[in-house]
Motif scaffolding. Structure first.
Motif, PDB file in Angstrom:
ATOM      1  N   ALA A  56      46.252  -2.771 -24.937  1.00  0.00           N
ATOM      2  CA  ALA A  56      46.124  -1.392 -24.460  1.00  0.00           C
ATOM      3  C   ALA A  56      46.472  -0.469 -25.618  1.00  0.00           C
ATOM      4  CB  ALA A  56      47.033  -1.149 -23.270  1.00  0.00           C
ATOM      5  N   THR A  94      39.379  -4.869 -26.560  1.00  0.00           N
ATOM      6  CA  THR A  94      39.289  -6.276 -26.962  1.00  0.00           C
ATOM      7  C   THR A  94      39.331  -6.407 -28.472  1.00  0.00           C
ATOM      8  OG1 THR A  94      37.963  -6.745 -25.006  1.00  0.00           O
ATOM      9  CG2 THR A  94      37.853  -8.346 -26.799  1.00  0.00           C
ATOM     10  N   SER A  97      46.233  -1.376 -15.316  1.00  0.00           N
ATOM     11  CA  SER A  97      45.040  -2.179 -15.624  1.00  0.00           C
ATOM     12  C   SER A  97      44.466  -1.896 -17.008  1.00  0.00           C
ATOM     13  CB  SER A  97      43.948  -1.938 -14.579  1.00  0.00           C
ATOM     14  OG  SER A  97      43.442  -0.617 -14.693  1.00  0.00           O
ATOM     15  N   GLY A  98      44.752  -0.717 -17.553  1.00  0.00           N
ATOM     16  CA  GLY A  98      44.120  -0.337 -18.815  1.00  0.00           C
ATOM     17  C   GLY A  98      42.735   0.248 -18.599  1.00  0.00           C
ATOM     18  N   PHE A 151      48.795  -4.870 -17.647  1.00  0.00           N
ATOM     19  CA  PHE A 151      49.857  -4.349 -18.493  1.00  0.00           C
ATOM     20  C   PHE A 151      50.969  -3.797 -17.603  1.00  0.00           C
ATOM     21  CE2 PHE A 151      45.728  -3.914 -20.474  1.00  0.00           C
ATOM     22  CZ  PHE A 151      45.911  -4.543 -21.695  1.00  0.00           C
ATOM     23  N   SER A 196      43.319  -8.794 -25.243  1.00  0.00           N
ATOM     24  CA  SER A 196      43.308  -7.408 -24.778  1.00  0.00           C
ATOM     25  C   SER A 196      44.589  -6.723 -25.221  1.00  0.00           C
ATOM     26  CB  SER A 196      43.220  -7.355 -23.254  1.00  0.00           C
ATOM     27  OG  SER A 196      41.999  -7.880 -22.800  1.00  0.00           O
ATOM     28  N   ALA A 240      48.877  -7.551 -23.611  1.00  0.00           N
ATOM     29  CA  ALA A 240      48.662  -7.920 -22.211  1.00  0.00           C
ATOM     30  C   ALA A 240      49.870  -8.659 -21.651  1.00  0.00           C
ATOM     31  CB  ALA A 240      47.407  -8.774 -22.084  1.00  0.00           C
ATOM     32  N   CYS A 250      42.394  -0.468 -22.273  1.00  0.00           N
ATOM     33  CA  CYS A 250      42.315  -1.907 -22.543  1.00  0.00           C
ATOM     34  C   CYS A 250      41.143  -2.159 -23.479  1.00  0.00           C
ATOM     35  CB  CYS A 250      42.127  -2.665 -21.224  1.00  0.00           C
ATOM     36  SG  CYS A 250      41.973  -4.442 -21.452  1.00  0.00           S
TER      37      CYS A 250
END
Length: 195
Positions: A41, A48, A98-99, A2, A39, A85, A46
């Protein structure tokens, strides 16, 4: 991956504990363009996508994620910073995020300065060494520049635009905030340890 540039504010519509925590998030995103397994955030975490509707998506959250973030305090009606993402070719307007939340910081001061708001937060002691003046952090998923650091306390500013397009306009002393330190700071510290 992200960028920390928030693109929607979602709202928690439902929370269900069913082994893992299942969260339904209402969104302004066109959910027809979201794939199962995508994904997103959500306040910097992060998560799913496991189900979709016309204006919502569901995510499943493990006990590990709940224990390392502020998700344990989520309630129906809470507003969340959302970011889809990063795609190849997208503008990188913030920094690489990265989340994967490193810990939870606490808001210790909120002061209006002109049209902006200066917020000071206390980082967990084990993460404070990764935070440097003019470095980057992600707070509830938002890419921010650190103004000053004194021990474990650091400050950031929010301009009016950021307060309008994120949940930062609602910030209050005592808030628990998801903190992701800058990936580069993590690697520099690791290299210094082994050198």
């Amino acid at each position: 991956m992200f960028t920390g540039i928030i693109t929607d504010i979602g709202t928690i519509a439902d929370l269900t504990q069913e082994g893992d925590l299942r969260v339904r998030i209402q969104t302004g995103y066109d959910t027809a363009g979201i794939d199962m397994g995508a994904s997103i955030a959500s306040d910097g975490v992060c998560l799913t996508v496991v189900d979709l509707g016309a204006d919502w998506y569901d995510v499943q959250v493990s006990a590990e994620t709940v224990s390392k973030t502020n998700l344990g305090a989520w309630v129906v009606g809470k507003r969340l910073n959302l970011e889809r993402a990063l795609r190849v070719g997208d503008e990188l307007g913030g920094h690489i995020v990265s989340g994967h939340v490193d810990g939870v910081a606490e808001v210790v001061s909120v002061v209006d300065e002109g049209d902006s708001t200066r917020v000071q937060l206390r980082a967990p002691d084990d993460l404070a060494r990764f935070i440097a003046p003019k470095g980057s952090v992600a707070l509830n998923g938002t890419s921010l520049t650190v103004n000053e650091v004194e021990g474990a306390v650091f400050g950031v500013n929010f301009i009016p635009h950021t307060k309008e397009v994120t949940t930062w306009g609602d910030v209050a002393v005592g808030d628990a905030v998801n903190l992701e330190i800058d990936t580069l700071a993590r690697y520099v510290a690791r290299l210094a340890e082994v050198a």
